[in-house]
Enzyme design. Structure first.
Site, PDB file in Angstrom:
ATOM      1  N   GLN A   1       0.827  -1.209   0.000  1.00 26.62           N
ATOM      2  CA  GLN A   1       0.000   0.000   0.000  1.00 26.62           C
ATOM      3  C   GLN A   1       0.858   1.255   0.000  1.00 26.62           C
ATOM      4  O   GLN A   1       0.487   2.274  -0.585  1.00 26.62           O
ATOM      5  CB  GLN A   1      -0.899   0.032   1.238  1.00 26.62           C
ATOM      6  CG  GLN A   1      -2.191  -0.709   1.114  1.00 26.62           C
ATOM      7  CD  GLN A   1      -3.057  -0.493   2.343  1.00 26.62           C
ATOM      8  OE1 GLN A   1      -3.073   0.586   2.927  1.00 26.62           O
ATOM      9  NE2 GLN A   1      -3.773  -1.516   2.743  1.00 26.62           N
TER      10      GLN A   1
ATOM     11  N   ASP B   1     -10.039   3.983   1.653  1.00 26.73           N
ATOM     12  CA  ASP B   1      -8.869   4.721   2.168  1.00 26.73           C
ATOM     13  C   ASP B   1      -7.652   4.552   1.270  1.00 26.73           C
ATOM     14  O   ASP B   1      -6.788   5.426   1.201  1.00 26.73           O
ATOM     15  CB  ASP B   1      -8.554   4.315   3.610  1.00 26.73           C
ATOM     16  CG  ASP B   1      -8.095   2.876   3.755  1.00 26.73           C
ATOM     17  OD1 ASP B   1      -6.913   2.599   3.496  1.00 26.73           O
ATOM     18  OD2 ASP B   1      -8.920   2.028   4.130  1.00 26.73           O
TER      19      ASP B   1
ATOM     20  N   HIS C   1      -9.446   4.773   9.017  1.00 26.84           N
ATOM     21  CA  HIS C   1      -8.360   4.771   8.042  1.00 26.84           C
ATOM     22  C   HIS C   1      -8.621   5.799   6.939  1.00 26.84           C
ATOM     23  O   HIS C   1      -7.692   6.488   6.500  1.00 26.84           O
ATOM     24  CB  HIS C   1      -8.202   3.377   7.435  1.00 26.84           C
ATOM     25  CG  HIS C   1      -7.522   2.398   8.333  1.00 26.84           C
ATOM     26  ND1 HIS C   1      -8.194   1.723   9.326  1.00 26.84           N
ATOM     27  CD2 HIS C   1      -6.235   1.982   8.402  1.00 26.84           C
ATOM     28  CE1 HIS C   1      -7.349   0.934   9.969  1.00 26.84           C
ATOM     29  NE2 HIS C   1      -6.156   1.069   9.428  1.00 26.84           N
TER      30      HIS C   1
END
Length: 343
Positions: A102, A282, A305
């Site tokens: 991520q 998110d 988040h």
């Protein structure tokens, strides 16, 4: 040198604010200092997964660091020149590979560089997206934004032993595109399951999930795989995409409740009928914050988040966002700031 200070206890107060801050620091060459790292967790400070993510990001931009060690609650990160990256890393635990990706994939791709990463650790572990979620759901969302990556899961790694192996190749992003995800129209769903041992009970539970989806008007395609790992485990993903939505729901195998496997993710997926699922929402924020056009997506709930990523992108970049209540959920509008490295 001006160093931007970030309070790591804000919002969800865990690893999310660390990953997003470091990713944006790399892309924008912003010196940062993160204090109170993971202050809201039982074990504060950098753990193996967070430390590995920070080390990889430091290598991608030749960063100067202070506090880059296990248990550290404060990290100064001064980025240098971004470069094409070919790295092999081992988390050393069952720490989440997906959470590291991520941070790393957007950082390198949005800086206009190439990434080749081989990483060992946990592919499907608690409190993290599964590797299949990253491979299919996140990849589809990023592709629409302008980030192309491929992900090969060489070996599964489950908690507690880990030992999974993933290879990722990402291309430089040439343009960051806005997205508009407002309502699911697709009535086709895919179920993808991976297990170390595909028992009769598990196969029956997958068919139960299939029936649930069909009763709610979906046609269903099932893919199953039996894959070796250091200890027993499994994961399931239910997902769909169409021009107006990207939705996925995943879960881990509970070996004590095999008969429920896949049903939980199927029900979550059925209820996720807006533009993006809660977990994906998110993950959209960091790349979209670097697009100079308005993006719009809808989501069932505003998670901590999501709040954290909206906050951190606005603080570092100055981008604008708004959240409005709609029937069945919320609409998020994000006006990003163009990055000079990307046309």
């Amino acid at each position: 040198m001006n160093i931007l200070e970030i309070d790591g206890s804000f919002g969800e107060g865990g690893g999310q604010i660390l990953r997003s801050t470091l990713s944006l620091a790399c892309i924008t060459s912003t010196p940062i200092k993160i204090k109170n790292i993971r202050n809201n967790r039982k074990m504060p400070g950098l753990q193996a997964q967070h430390l590995t993510a920070a080390k990889i990001l430091a290598k991608t931009c030749n960063a100067k660091t202070d506090g880059l060690h296990l248990g550290s609650t404060s990290l100064t990160f001064v980025p240098g020149q971004m470069q094409d990256v070919s790295i092999s890393e081992d988390i050393g635990t069952a720490g989440s590979i997906s959470l590291i990706l991520q941070a790393v994939i957007p950082a390198v791709a949005l800086a206009g560089k190439k990434l080749h990463l081989q990483i060992r650790g946990g592919t499907d572990v608690p409190w993290s997206p599964t590797s299949n979620y990253t491979k299919y759901v996140v990849a589809e969302a990023y592709r629409r934004i302008g980030i192309d990556f491929t992900m090969k899961i060489e070996r599964r790694g489950y908690y507690p032993k880990g030992g999974g192996l993933v290879e990722v190749i990402a291309s430089p992003a040439k343009t960051v595109f806005p997205i508009c995800l407002q309502q699911r129209m697709q009535k086709e769903a895919r179920i993808i399951c991976s297990c170390t041992e595909l028992t009769g009970t598990i196969e029956k539970s997958i068919n139960t999930a299939k029936n649930m989806l069909e009763q709610n008007g979906f046609s269903v395609l099932i893919e199953t795989a039996q894959e070796k790992a250091a200890n027993r485990g499994g994961s399931a993903l239910v997902f769909s995409s169409d021009p107006n939505s990207i939705n996925g729901a995943d879960e881990l195998l509970d070996i004590h409740n095999e008969d429920k496997f896949t049903s939980r993710s199927a029900m979550t997926f059925i209820n996720s009928d807006l533009g993006a699922d809660v977990n994906l929402s998110d993950m959209l924020v960091v790349p979209l914050s670097l697009c100079n056009e308005m993006s719009i997506f809808t989501v069932k709930t505003i998670s901590k988040h999501l709040e954290t990523n909206l906050y951190i992108t606005s603080k570092i970049l100055g981008c604008k966002y708004g959240i409005g209540k709609i029937d069945g959920g919320y609409e998020v509008r994000l006006q990003g700031i163009s990055n000079a490295r990307i046309k």
